[in-house]
Scaffold this motif. Structure first.
Motif, PDB file in Angstrom:
ATOM      1  N   LEU A   1       0.821  -1.206   0.000  1.00 24.45           N
ATOM      2  CA  LEU A   1       0.000   0.000   0.000  1.00 24.45           C
ATOM      3  C   LEU A   1       0.861   1.264   0.000  1.00 24.45           C
ATOM      4  O   LEU A   1       0.554   2.227  -0.696  1.00 24.45           O
TER       5      LEU A   1
ATOM      6  N   ASP B   1       2.632   1.662  -3.396  1.00 27.60           N
ATOM      7  CA  ASP B   1       1.684   2.015  -4.455  1.00 27.60           C
ATOM      8  C   ASP B   1       1.120   3.427  -4.285  1.00 27.60           C
ATOM      9  O   ASP B   1       0.247   3.848  -5.044  1.00 27.60           O
TER      10      ASP B   1
ATOM     11  N   HIS C   1      -0.563   4.866  -1.595  1.00 31.73           N
ATOM     12  CA  HIS C   1      -1.855   5.007  -0.921  1.00 31.73           C
ATOM     13  C   HIS C   1      -1.761   5.649   0.457  1.00 31.73           C
ATOM     14  O   HIS C   1      -2.781   5.772   1.144  1.00 31.73           O
TER      15      HIS C   1
ATOM     16  N   CYS D   1      -0.170   8.916   2.846  1.00 33.77           N
ATOM     17  CA  CYS D   1       0.464  10.236   2.906  1.00 33.77           C
ATOM     18  C   CYS D   1       0.949  10.499   4.324  1.00 33.77           C
ATOM     19  O   CYS D   1       0.311  10.082   5.295  1.00 33.77           O
TER      20      CYS D   1
ATOM     21  N   VAL E   1       2.543  12.311  -0.373  1.00 34.59           N
ATOM     22  CA  VAL E   1       2.592  10.874  -0.626  1.00 34.59           C
ATOM     23  C   VAL E   1       3.948  10.350  -0.158  1.00 34.59           C
ATOM     24  O   VAL E   1       4.988  10.928  -0.463  1.00 34.59           O
TER      25      VAL E   1
ATOM     26  N   PHE F   1      -4.592   7.747   5.348  1.00 36.91           N
ATOM     27  CA  PHE F   1      -4.759   6.451   4.684  1.00 36.91           C
ATOM     28  C   PHE F   1      -6.244   6.162   4.571  1.00 36.91           C
ATOM     29  O   PHE F   1      -6.992   6.337   5.534  1.00 36.91           O
ATOM     30  N   ALA F   2      -6.678   5.721   3.404  1.00 40.54           N
ATOM     31  CA  ALA F   2      -8.077   5.336   3.159  1.00 40.54           C
ATOM     32  C   ALA F   2      -9.054   6.442   3.563  1.00 40.54           C
ATOM     33  O   ALA F   2     -10.093   6.177   4.164  1.00 40.54           O
TER      34      ALA F   2
END
Length: 68
Positions: free
Chosen positions: A27, A30, A32, A34, A39, A55-56
């Motif tokens: 993750l 890739d 995903h 910060c 990032v 995240f998410a």
């Protein structure tokens, strides 16, 4: 005196945001995750109290560093 920190992948695992270190690695690599609104692609990124991890769609503050 040594500065206290936690690695990004450990932070994700300790906060139950991922199931394993392998999942965290993928993750992060890739793009995903910060840290402080940027990032972060390094799973070994050292986090310190006051850093913010996103995240998410959720943002988490680093409030304390667990003792080893």
């Amino acid at each position: 005196m040594q500065d206290s920190f936690i690695k990004l992948s450990q932070f994700l695992k300790l906060n139950d945001l991922v199931q394993s270190g392998g999942e965290a690695k993928h993750l992060i690599q890739d793009g995903h995750v910060c840290v402080n609104d940027e990032v972060e692609l390094r799973r070994g990124r050292k986090l310190h109290v006051g850093d913010r991890v996103t995240f998410a769609g959720q943002t988490y503050d680093v409030k304390a560093i667990p003792s080893p």
